[in-house]
Design a protein around this motif. Sequence first.
Motif, PDB file in Angstrom:
ATOM      1  N   GLN A  15       1.601 -51.521 -43.197  1.00  0.00           N
ATOM      2  CA  GLN A  15       2.344 -52.747 -43.481  1.00  0.00           C
ATOM      3  C   GLN A  15       2.048 -53.857 -42.474  1.00  0.00           C
ATOM      4  N   ALA A  16       1.695 -53.469 -41.242  1.00  0.00           N
ATOM      5  CA  ALA A  16       1.497 -54.480 -40.196  1.00  0.00           C
ATOM      6  C   ALA A  16       0.419 -54.053 -39.211  1.00  0.00           C
ATOM      7  N   ILE A  17      -0.224 -55.032 -38.619  1.00  0.00           N
ATOM      8  CA  ILE A  17      -1.211 -54.792 -37.567  1.00  0.00           C
ATOM      9  C   ILE A  17      -0.906 -55.724 -36.405  1.00  0.00           C
ATOM     10  N   PHE A  18      -0.842 -55.156 -35.203  1.00  0.00           N
ATOM     11  CA  PHE A  18      -0.625 -55.947 -33.995  1.00  0.00           C
ATOM     12  C   PHE A  18      -1.920 -56.018 -33.195  1.00  0.00           C
ATOM     13  N   PHE A  19      -2.183 -57.197 -32.652  1.00  0.00           N
ATOM     14  CA  PHE A  19      -3.386 -57.420 -31.853  1.00  0.00           C
ATOM     15  C   PHE A  19      -2.998 -57.791 -30.424  1.00  0.00           C
ATOM     16  N   ASP A  20      -3.781 -57.310 -29.477  1.00  0.00           N
ATOM     17  CA  ASP A  20      -3.724 -57.836 -28.118  1.00  0.00           C
ATOM     18  C   ASP A  20      -4.360 -59.236 -28.155  1.00  0.00           C
ATOM     19  N   LYS A  21      -4.123 -60.033 -27.106  1.00  0.00           N
ATOM     20  CA  LYS A  21      -4.707 -61.380 -27.071  1.00  0.00           C
ATOM     21  C   LYS A  21      -5.959 -61.410 -26.191  1.00  0.00           C
ATOM     22  N   ASN A  22      -5.779 -61.336 -24.863  1.00  0.00           N
ATOM     23  CA  ASN A  22      -6.913 -61.425 -23.938  1.00  0.00           C
ATOM     24  C   ASN A  22      -7.906 -60.304 -24.183  1.00  0.00           C
ATOM     25  N   ALA A 133      -4.270 -60.174 -47.659  1.00  0.00           N
ATOM     26  CA  ALA A 133      -4.035 -58.875 -48.291  1.00  0.00           C
ATOM     27  C   ALA A 133      -2.563 -58.464 -48.217  1.00  0.00           C
ATOM     28  N   GLY A 134      -1.734 -59.330 -47.629  1.00  0.00           N
ATOM     29  CA  GLY A 134      -0.300 -59.048 -47.563  1.00  0.00           C
ATOM     30  C   GLY A 134       0.134 -58.254 -46.349  1.00  0.00           C
ATOM     31  N   ILE A 135      -0.747 -58.098 -45.377  1.00  0.00           N
ATOM     32  CA  ILE A 135      -0.413 -57.351 -44.161  1.00  0.00           C
ATOM     33  C   ILE A 135       0.257 -58.296 -43.159  1.00  0.00           C
ATOM     34  N   LYS A 136       1.353 -57.846 -42.587  1.00  0.00           N
ATOM     35  CA  LYS A 136       2.035 -58.631 -41.569  1.00  0.00           C
ATOM     36  C   LYS A 136       1.267 -58.502 -40.254  1.00  0.00           C
ATOM     37  N   LEU A 137       1.160 -59.629 -39.523  1.00  0.00           N
ATOM     38  CA  LEU A 137       0.357 -59.644 -38.304  1.00  0.00           C
ATOM     39  C   LEU A 137       1.165 -60.153 -37.114  1.00  0.00           C
ATOM     40  N   GLY A 138       0.840 -59.615 -35.943  1.00  0.00           N
ATOM     41  CA  GLY A 138       1.516 -60.060 -34.737  1.00  0.00           C
ATOM     42  C   GLY A 138       0.620 -59.908 -33.524  1.00  0.00           C
ATOM     43  N   ILE A 139       1.035 -60.514 -32.430  1.00  0.00           N
ATOM     44  CA  ILE A 139       0.332 -60.395 -31.151  1.00  0.00           C
ATOM     45  C   ILE A 139       1.276 -59.773 -30.140  1.00  0.00           C
ATOM     46  N   PRO A 176       6.303 -48.623 -24.516  1.00  0.00           N
ATOM     47  CA  PRO A 176       6.380 -48.715 -25.981  1.00  0.00           C
ATOM     48  C   PRO A 176       7.476 -49.652 -26.465  1.00  0.00           C
ATOM     49  N   ALA A 177       8.372 -50.072 -25.562  1.00  0.00           N
ATOM     50  CA  ALA A 177       9.450 -50.987 -25.952  1.00  0.00           C
ATOM     51  C   ALA A 177       8.882 -52.282 -26.523  1.00  0.00           C
ATOM     52  N   LEU A 178       7.744 -52.730 -26.004  1.00  0.00           N
ATOM     53  CA  LEU A 178       7.111 -53.957 -26.518  1.00  0.00           C
ATOM     54  C   LEU A 178       6.697 -53.769 -27.979  1.00  0.00           C
ATOM     55  N   PHE A 179       6.102 -52.626 -28.271  1.00  0.00           N
ATOM     56  CA  PHE A 179       5.640 -52.343 -29.624  1.00  0.00           C
ATOM     57  C   PHE A 179       6.829 -52.215 -30.571  1.00  0.00           C
ATOM     58  N   LEU A 180       7.860 -51.525 -30.131  1.00  0.00           N
ATOM     59  CA  LEU A 180       9.052 -51.340 -30.961  1.00  0.00           C
ATOM     60  C   LEU A 180       9.759 -52.674 -31.211  1.00  0.00           C
ATOM     61  N   GLN A 181       9.740 -53.543 -30.200  1.00  0.00           N
ATOM     62  CA  GLN A 181      10.317 -54.886 -30.359  1.00  0.00           C
ATOM     63  C   GLN A 181       9.576 -55.668 -31.428  1.00  0.00           C
ATOM     64  N   CYS A 183       7.793 -54.401 -33.911  1.00  0.00           N
ATOM     65  CA  CYS A 183       8.070 -53.781 -35.217  1.00  0.00           C
ATOM     66  C   CYS A 183       9.413 -54.243 -35.765  1.00  0.00           C
ATOM     67  N   GLN A 184      10.408 -54.268 -34.895  1.00  0.00           N
ATOM     68  CA  GLN A 184      11.746 -54.694 -35.311  1.00  0.00           C
ATOM     69  C   GLN A 184      11.725 -56.142 -35.792  1.00  0.00           C
ATOM     70  N   ALA A 185      10.967 -56.977 -35.088  1.00  0.00           N
ATOM     71  CA  ALA A 185      10.894 -58.395 -35.461  1.00  0.00           C
ATOM     72  C   ALA A 185      10.278 -58.582 -36.842  1.00  0.00           C
ATOM     73  N   LEU A 186       9.348 -57.695 -37.209  1.00  0.00           N
ATOM     74  CA  LEU A 186       8.696 -57.801 -38.511  1.00  0.00           C
ATOM     75  C   LEU A 186       9.378 -56.968 -39.592  1.00  0.00           C
ATOM     76  N   GLY A 187      10.333 -56.141 -39.176  1.00  0.00           N
ATOM     77  CA  GLY A 187      11.023 -55.296 -40.153  1.00  0.00           C
ATOM     78  C   GLY A 187      10.156 -54.169 -40.671  1.00  0.00           C
ATOM     79  N   VAL A 188       9.312 -53.593 -39.796  1.00  0.00           N
ATOM     80  CA  VAL A 188       8.446 -52.487 -40.193  1.00  0.00           C
ATOM     81  C   VAL A 188       8.683 -51.299 -39.259  1.00  0.00           C
ATOM     82  N   GLU A 189       8.275 -50.110 -39.714  1.00  0.00           N
ATOM     83  CA  GLU A 189       8.376 -48.912 -38.897  1.00  0.00           C
ATOM     84  C   GLU A 189       7.058 -48.703 -38.136  1.00  0.00           C
ATOM     85  N   PRO A 190       7.124 -48.169 -36.914  1.00  0.00           N
ATOM     86  CA  PRO A 190       5.902 -47.946 -36.138  1.00  0.00           C
ATOM     87  C   PRO A 190       4.853 -47.117 -36.878  1.00  0.00           C
TER      88      PRO A 190
END
Length: 244
Positions: A15-22, A133-139, A176-181, A183-190
Amino acid sequence: MATIKCRNITFANIQAIFFDKNGTLEDSEAYLRSLGQKAARLIDAQIPGIGEPLLMAFGINSNTLDPAGLISVASRRETEIAAAAYIAETGRGWFESLKIARKALDEAEKYIGTTPAPLFIGSLEILQSLSAAGIKLGIISAATTAEVNTFVTHHQLIDYIQVQIGVDEGPSKPDPALFLQACQALGVEPEDTLMVGDSVGDMQMASDAKAAGCIGITWVGKLDNVRGADLVINQLDEIQVVKA
């Protein structure tokens, strides 16, 4: 939900993909190297002889930057503390040391400027493709939240990036709190998300949060930098949607 294929591994129901920045979306090597060099010179001007050890601690060797080094992967707060520890070894008090380190990094940032580094080739296109493609994205970045926001705005990524997580006074990677935060913001499960990053911290954070997978990217071909990844890629366009 989508099925993502990367080389010979397939991740289903994403449902979602998170990316690092630097070092992942942003080609920040030149900026970070200049930042560390300037900060080290400013501190060395006050405490002669400390410049070279600081550069080594930052992961800077002449005109090369270690992508797994301190200034590449640590948060601003962690970089301040590490620099202050070297200063404190010269006999200065801890609070004075911290003040010197913070001031040097502040002045280095002002000298170099705050314009974000360029995107890696293909970064924009992969974000557009995944979003379509409908995938939620975050950094999720070790940079400050303000830096992440500036990066997204500068590169006009706001239409694709739905959550922007940086490190301020709270937890830092690999917590992992950052990742869980995120996920919560996007409303998805890890377990329905992927992490794409260029450091061991990215891999460990996502793994500890029970993510569906960890994709390591190493533009420089150093596999040790992404130890713990489910697979390692060299270009972002290796991430493909095979079913949306």
